[in-house]
Motif scaffolding. Structure first.
Motif, PDB file in Angstrom:
ATOM      1  N   ILE A 115      -0.032   5.765   8.266  1.00 32.88           N
ATOM      2  CA  ILE A 115      -0.860   6.134   6.686  1.00 32.88           C
ATOM      3  C   ILE A 115      -0.040   5.534   5.648  1.00 32.88           C
ATOM      4  N   PHE A 116      -1.047   4.917   4.776  1.00 28.63           N
ATOM      5  CA  PHE A 116      -0.601   4.421   3.586  1.00 28.63           C
ATOM      6  C   PHE A 116      -0.977   5.203   2.353  1.00 28.63           C
ATOM      7  N   GLY A 117       0.221   5.537   1.517  1.00 32.84           N
ATOM      8  CA  GLY A 117      -0.209   6.433   0.548  1.00 32.84           C
ATOM      9  C   GLY A 117      -0.216   5.579  -0.785  1.00 32.84           C
ATOM     10  N   ASN A 118      -0.483   6.150  -1.857  1.00 31.99           N
ATOM     11  CA  ASN A 118      -0.746   5.761  -3.137  1.00 31.99           C
ATOM     12  C   ASN A 118      -1.232   4.330  -3.104  1.00 31.99           C
ATOM     13  N   VAL A 119      -2.425   4.162  -2.460  1.00 27.74           N
ATOM     14  CA  VAL A 119      -3.034   2.995  -2.186  1.00 27.74           C
ATOM     15  C   VAL A 119      -4.104   2.739  -3.647  1.00 27.74           C
ATOM     16  N   ASP A 120      -3.853   1.632  -4.082  1.00 26.58           N
ATOM     17  CA  ASP A 120      -4.804   1.117  -5.056  1.00 26.58           C
ATOM     18  C   ASP A 120      -5.743   0.275  -4.544  1.00 26.58           C
ATOM     19  N   PRO A 121      -6.911   0.397  -4.808  1.00 24.35           N
ATOM     20  CA  PRO A 121      -7.937  -0.623  -4.269  1.00 24.35           C
ATOM     21  C   PRO A 121      -7.636  -2.222  -4.033  1.00 24.35           C
ATOM     22  N   VAL A 181      -5.857  -2.933  -0.557  1.00 20.39           N
ATOM     23  CA  VAL A 181      -6.640  -3.039   0.422  1.00 20.39           C
ATOM     24  C   VAL A 181      -6.670  -4.472   1.476  1.00 20.39           C
ATOM     25  N   PRO A 182      -7.164  -5.488   0.949  1.00 25.26           N
ATOM     26  CA  PRO A 182      -6.867  -6.675   1.562  1.00 25.26           C
ATOM     27  C   PRO A 182      -5.589  -6.955   2.298  1.00 25.26           C
ATOM     28  N   SER A 183      -4.548  -6.451   1.532  1.00 19.52           N
ATOM     29  CA  SER A 183      -3.369  -6.972   2.075  1.00 19.52           C
ATOM     30  C   SER A 183      -2.917  -5.913   3.009  1.00 19.52           C
ATOM     31  N   ILE A 184      -3.401  -4.682   2.903  1.00 21.11           N
ATOM     32  CA  ILE A 184      -2.849  -3.656   3.932  1.00 21.11           C
ATOM     33  C   ILE A 184      -3.683  -4.028   5.138  1.00 21.11           C
ATOM     34  N   LEU A 185      -4.997  -4.507   5.075  1.00 18.87           N
ATOM     35  CA  LEU A 185      -5.784  -4.822   6.317  1.00 18.87           C
ATOM     36  C   LEU A 185      -5.331  -6.196   7.105  1.00 18.87           C
ATOM     37  N   GLU A 186      -4.662  -7.114   6.440  1.00 22.77           N
ATOM     38  CA  GLU A 186      -4.248  -8.282   6.657  1.00 22.77           C
ATOM     39  C   GLU A 186      -3.096  -8.229   7.779  1.00 22.77           C
ATOM     40  N   ARG A 187      -2.188  -7.143   7.418  1.00 25.49           N
ATOM     41  CA  ARG A 187      -1.262  -6.571   8.361  1.00 25.49           C
ATOM     42  C   ARG A 187      -1.639  -6.651   9.788  1.00 25.49           C
TER      43      ARG A 187
END
Length: 70
Positions: free
Chosen positions: A53-59, A62-68
């Motif tokens: 779960i990722f919190g306090n997500v700024d749009p 998103v690309p860097s989170i998905l890249e992981r």
């Protein structure tokens, strides 16, 4: 999350993955599903990938989170 900007995060995920809700990417790696409340309102908006779960997500994040997960 919709009050805290979840809609914008959802649109960023759709744009980044190039799919709509309830669709799967051509490689079968990603399926985008909207869910009901995850119960972590204090850190909304949130996104969940598998059990993470990722919190306090700024749009913009998103690309860097998905890249992981590539």
């Amino acid at each position: 999350c919709h009050v805290a900007g979840g809609r914008e995060v959802f649109h960023a995920i759709k744009e980044t993955l190039g799919i709509a809700e309830d669709q799967t990417t051509p490689d079968g790696k990603w399926t985008l599903t909207m869910t009901s409340c995850l119960g972590v309102c204090g850190v909304g908006p949130v996104m969940m990938i598998d059990e993470d779960i990722f919190g306090n997500v700024d749009p913009k994040q998103v690309p860097s989170i998905l890249e992981r997960y590539k």
